[in-house]
Design a protein around this motif. Sequence first.
Motif, PDB file in Angstrom:
ATOM      1  N   LEU A 127      47.489 -14.348  20.415  1.00  0.00           N
ATOM      2  CA  LEU A 127      46.189 -13.735  20.139  1.00  0.00           C
ATOM      3  C   LEU A 127      46.276 -12.761  18.972  1.00  0.00           C
ATOM      4  O   LEU A 127      45.422 -12.753  18.078  1.00  0.00           O
ATOM      5  N   LYS A 128      47.286 -11.937  18.970  1.00  0.00           N
ATOM      6  CA  LYS A 128      47.435 -10.956  17.891  1.00  0.00           C
ATOM      7  C   LYS A 128      47.631 -11.626  16.537  1.00  0.00           C
ATOM      8  O   LYS A 128      47.206 -11.097  15.505  1.00  0.00           O
ATOM      9  N   SER A 129      48.246 -12.795  16.525  1.00  0.00           N
ATOM     10  CA  SER A 129      48.552 -13.461  15.249  1.00  0.00           C
ATOM     11  C   SER A 129      47.304 -13.954  14.521  1.00  0.00           C
ATOM     12  O   SER A 129      47.333 -14.147  13.303  1.00  0.00           O
ATOM     13  N   SER A 170      41.548  -4.982  11.975  1.00  0.00           N
ATOM     14  CA  SER A 170      40.416  -4.138  12.342  1.00  0.00           C
ATOM     15  C   SER A 170      39.872  -4.432  13.732  1.00  0.00           C
ATOM     16  O   SER A 170      39.072  -3.660  14.262  1.00  0.00           O
ATOM     17  N   MET A 171      40.279  -5.552  14.338  1.00  0.00           N
ATOM     18  CA  MET A 171      39.755  -5.937  15.648  1.00  0.00           C
ATOM     19  C   MET A 171      40.647  -5.406  16.761  1.00  0.00           C
ATOM     20  O   MET A 171      41.841  -5.195  16.576  1.00  0.00           O
ATOM     21  N   VAL A 172      40.031  -5.197  17.924  1.00  0.00           N
ATOM     22  CA  VAL A 172      40.723  -4.599  19.068  1.00  0.00           C
ATOM     23  C   VAL A 172      40.937  -5.663  20.134  1.00  0.00           C
ATOM     24  O   VAL A 172      39.989  -6.342  20.539  1.00  0.00           O
ATOM     25  N   LEU A 173      42.185  -5.816  20.584  1.00  0.00           N
ATOM     26  CA  LEU A 173      42.520  -6.718  21.681  1.00  0.00           C
ATOM     27  C   LEU A 173      42.848  -5.873  22.901  1.00  0.00           C
ATOM     28  O   LEU A 173      43.678  -4.962  22.838  1.00  0.00           O
ATOM     29  N   ALA A 174      42.189  -6.147  24.020  1.00  0.00           N
ATOM     30  CA  ALA A 174      42.411  -5.400  25.257  1.00  0.00           C
ATOM     31  C   ALA A 174      42.657  -6.378  26.392  1.00  0.00           C
ATOM     32  O   ALA A 174      42.228  -7.539  26.349  1.00  0.00           O
ATOM     33  N   GLN A 175      43.382  -5.902  27.445  1.00  0.00           N
ATOM     34  CA  GLN A 175      43.600  -6.716  28.633  1.00  0.00           C
ATOM     35  C   GLN A 175      42.691  -6.196  29.735  1.00  0.00           C
ATOM     36  O   GLN A 175      42.793  -5.051  30.176  1.00  0.00           O
TER      37      GLN A 175
END
Length: 664
Positions: free
Chosen positions: A303-305, A310-315
């Motif tokens: 997902l991070k790749s 600038s976007m936020v990835l959260a669980q």
Amino acid sequence: MRVSRSLTIKQMAMVSAVAVVFIFIFIVVQLFHFVQQSRYDTASQMESIAHSVRLPLSEAILKADIPQAEAILNQIQPSGIISRADVVLPNQFQALRKSFIPERQIPMWIARLFELPVQISLPLYSLERPANPQPLAYLVLQADSWRMYKFIISTISTLLTTYLLLALILSVAISWSINRLIIHPLRKIARELDNLSPQDAEGHQLTLPPLHRDDEIGMLVRSYNRNQQLAFRQYQEMSLSGTRHAVSDLPNKALLLALLEQLVRNEKSSALIVVASETLSDAAGVLNEGLRETLLLTMVSKLKSVLPPSMVLAQLSGNDFGIIAHGTRDSWYAMALAKQVMAALNENMPINGLQIKPTASIGIAMFHGGLTAEQLYRRAVSAALSARRHGKNQIQFFDPEQMEQAQRRLTEEHDILSMLERQKLAIWLQPQVNMRTGETVSAEVLLRMQQPDGEWSLPEGLIERIEACGLIVTIGTWILEESCRTLAAWQKHGIAMPLSVNLSALQLLHEEMVPSLLEMLSRYRIQPGTLILEVTESRRIDDPDAAVSILRPLREAGVRIALDDFGMGYASLRHLHHMKALPIDALKIDKSFVDGLPEDGEMVSVIVSMAKTLGLKLVAEGVEQPEQRDWLLAKGVTIAQGYLFSKALPPEAFEARYLSSPLT
């Protein structure tokens, strides 16, 4: 413990800073108001003066009595506010000028900001006016700019002195009040805590200030006394704990909602994407905890790749993720991002010898204002549940209309790229003719698309669709490449006929446009002066400095520059001084003006005069009638294109008809 900087100083600095900001706003507003009023008064006075000499000056102009006209204009001099008077004929010829006050220079930015000097224009008519009178001439009066400049400086000084003094008084008064009401009690509490020994810390109770029992300071003291610092810190940790998260460096649901609250407050268009992984859910009963953790970390890495920084990835939970796509305005971009996420998750993942191909359901909710953070979150979760009901690896919007728009946009992008790959797009050439000799002197490159019946044409709205899909730079670069390839083939056979290529504003401003085009010129060895760029979309060329920095390297490399569709935007007379700075070679008269010829030729006459003044070549577009050709020739316009001479032709047909040397 001692403070390094008193809160009193900070709050006074804050009050002063806010006051200075508002002072600046007030000064600007009032200054423009006063200057506008002064401009109006000056214009009114000049109109009164102009009307006082209008009749005798009209009579003198009618009799062509220049000495009498000068004597009448000299009567204006004692007014003291007029620096210059001009008598201008309807054809813009200056018949008479009188200067009353020596011109003194004022700063250029003052003149531009306040539109100086002030001018009025009054038409002069014959004493015996017919039913539809035409003015003999125009009396143009110009006010003394130095007088207005002194008024502006005086006004700024007065406003600045007055408001700064007022700000100082208010800052001191507000700071003293805040200091007595807030700083002193806080300082007393801080000293009490600072002097507290470790042995007395447990169970210590602060003294409640007598004047603050019913306000926030009293509430702070009572909260401290009830919970103390340890309990308060534990409360904070419990309130922020949210759901369990398996990856320590990812924000959890509570933090995601806090970030959404901030996004909602800023009212910035964005998208929230929820990714629900069925594979993680199913793996709970199949893989042990260590393997499932490895699978989770691998999916997070995937997902991070594909996500921009600038976007936020959260669980959100053990199986679900949330993505805040900041600044996403269009549903099609959110869909494209979701497809990239889906493609990354669907790749085979080797886990301890097992080949696992994860599946997921993705829901998207767009934010353009009018929602709370909780509503936005629930919409994205609802869309993800809807996607799961449709089967594995599905993407759904909360709003069905946005889903349809995104799919239509992505389909259009795919269709246009597919047409380019299948050679359904091509460049055609329309000749530009010397109307005196009938010789074809150059050609313009035009885009054409092959229709289902085999015919080639330019469908209505195709260019707009290409721009809307974000492909104008891609298609434009392909057109430049094809044009350079055509020029290189001609020049290989000794033919130096120029080609004109349209360049949109998006291409012009793209950072790779100039180096890419220079590389093409070098690779194809294009002769200087044979490639002409027709710059369109005038609203992007209002900044002459930016335009010069872009166009100058191309001019130095031998590329000629023409302003296309002249008369439709930047072709207003107020941009004449901008055009003088631009490195351009030619103007193209827009077809809408040519259509009115020969009956309505006023605008074309102005453009012709302007081109002659600037020393630019003229090309008329859309010439379809012999009468239009004859009118243009009478005005000195010799180069034109249009159906009167030829429609656009495929390159092979154009070469066979118009090139003197056959190409093999």
